[in-house]
Scaffold this motif. Structure first.
Motif, short mmCIF file in Angstrom:
data_model
loop_
_atom_site.label_atom_id
_atom_site.label_comp_id
_atom_site.label_asym_id
_atom_site.label_seq_id
_atom_site.Cartn_x
_atom_site.Cartn_y
_atom_site.Cartn_z
N HIS A 110 -4.42 8.52 6.73
CA HIS A 110 -4.72 7.60 7.84
C HIS A 110 -5.58 8.32 8.89
O HIS A 110 -6.59 7.79 9.36
N PRO A 119 -5.14 -4.04 8.19
CA PRO A 119 -3.69 -4.20 8.01
C PRO A 119 -3.23 -4.09 6.56
O PRO A 119 -2.17 -3.53 6.28
N VAL A 120 -4.05 -4.60 5.64
CA VAL A 120 -3.68 -4.52 4.22
C VAL A 120 -3.64 -3.08 3.77
O VAL A 120 -2.73 -2.65 3.04
N TRP A 121 -4.64 -2.28 4.20
CA TRP A 121 -4.69 -0.87 3.85
C TRP A 121 -3.46 -0.15 4.39
O TRP A 121 -2.84 0.67 3.69
N LEU A 122 -3.12 -0.41 5.64
CA LEU A 122 -1.95 0.23 6.25
C LEU A 122 -0.67 -0.15 5.50
O LEU A 122 0.20 0.71 5.27
N ALA A 123 -0.57 -1.42 5.11
CA ALA A 123 0.62 -1.87 4.39
C ALA A 123 0.74 -1.18 3.04
O ALA A 123 1.83 -0.74 2.64
N VAL A 124 -0.39 -1.05 2.32
CA VAL A 124 -0.35 -0.41 1.00
C VAL A 124 -0.05 1.08 1.15
O VAL A 124 0.79 1.62 0.41
N TYR A 129 1.38 2.92 3.67
CA TYR A 129 2.72 3.27 4.14
C TYR A 129 3.82 2.62 3.30
O TYR A 129 4.93 3.15 3.22
N GLY A 130 3.50 1.49 2.66
CA GLY A 130 4.47 0.89 1.74
C GLY A 130 4.70 1.76 0.52
O GLY A 130 5.84 1.97 0.09
#
Length: 244
Positions: A98, A112-117, A119-120
């Motif tokens: 990040h 947001p999608v990148w962050l979700a993938v 950190y998910g």
């Protein structure tokens, strides 16, 4: 260094050096955030990265010092300690990637999608490793999963640092001035981490075994030396330029 107690003290001392350095960096950055309140969001991500690095090396300073009677595989303290180490590494790799994207001023904030993938995936991998360390869900291929995650995240981080770095030397100050030297030290630091992780396996052992056995080992000294060196190398861009 044939005495086990001396060997454990030496490898703990090696980890204490980058632990102290990253603790100072974290404190300095945190004070800067409170005083100046910069708009650059990269500072907040950097504080998280610095804190995770300090935490990582503090735990590795403590690991060799665990008393011998608490090093058994089924011991709860041992399991909690190594679960914290593994979870911290996963969090560090995700946060480091990040930071690689928001470090340079010409970088684009992740969607947001990148962050979700990102950190998910870190949450899933971290949970699996923690459950394995606590002997709740044994993972037969623990080393393969852990190493694959480090390799993939490290490669993605290096790719983005090299892609976004300016071909220019360091200048005093300016977090967003990501240049060639920053990319070089990032690659070297991650390379030391990987070498320190893989080298014991090539020698027929593991970092965990070297830590818990307490037996003096040349390969152990080299592996932990590389691990400590990685922390120092990764700190160079911030010590030389940004903190100044």
């Amino acid at each position: 260094m044939s005495d086990p107690a001396t060997f454990q003290l030496v490898i703990a001392g090696l980890q204490a050096i980058p632990a102290l350095l990253w603790a100072v960096i974290t404190w300095t950055l945190w004070c800067f955030l409170r005083r100046r309140r910069p708009n650059l969001g990269a500072y907040r991500v950097l504080v998280a990265v610095a804190a995770l690095l300090a935490w990582h090396y503090v735990l590795w300073t403590l690991a060799p010092l665990v008393p011998a009677h608490l090093r058994g595989e089924a011991n709860l303290m041992r399991g909690v300690l190594f679960a914290a180490i593994d979870a911290g590494v996963v969090a560090l790799m995700a946060t480091g990637w990040h930071f690689a994207l928001v470090w340079p001023l010409r970088g684009e904030p992740p969607r947001p999608v990148w962050l979700a993938v990102n950190y998910g995936l870190a949450a899933v991998v971290g949970s699996v490793l923690v459950l394995n360390d606590l002997h709740r869900v044994p993972l037969p291929s623990f080393f393969a999963v852990f190493t694959a995650y480090i390799l993939i995240m490290g490669a993605l981080t290096v790719r983005d640092v090299r892609r976004l770095a300016r071909r220019a030397p360091w200048r005093a100050g300016g977090l967003g001035d990501l240049g060639t030297p920053d990319a070089v030290f990032t690659v070297l630091g991650l390379g030391c981490i990987l070498a320190g992780h893989v080298l014991p396996v090539l020698a027929g052992t593991s970092t965990l075994a070297l830590t818990t056995s307490g037996a003096p080992s040349g390969i152990g000294l080299v592996a932990f030396g590389l691990h400590a060196l990685a922390g120092l190398v990764l700190a160079v861009p911030f010590v030389v330029r940004d903190l100044g």
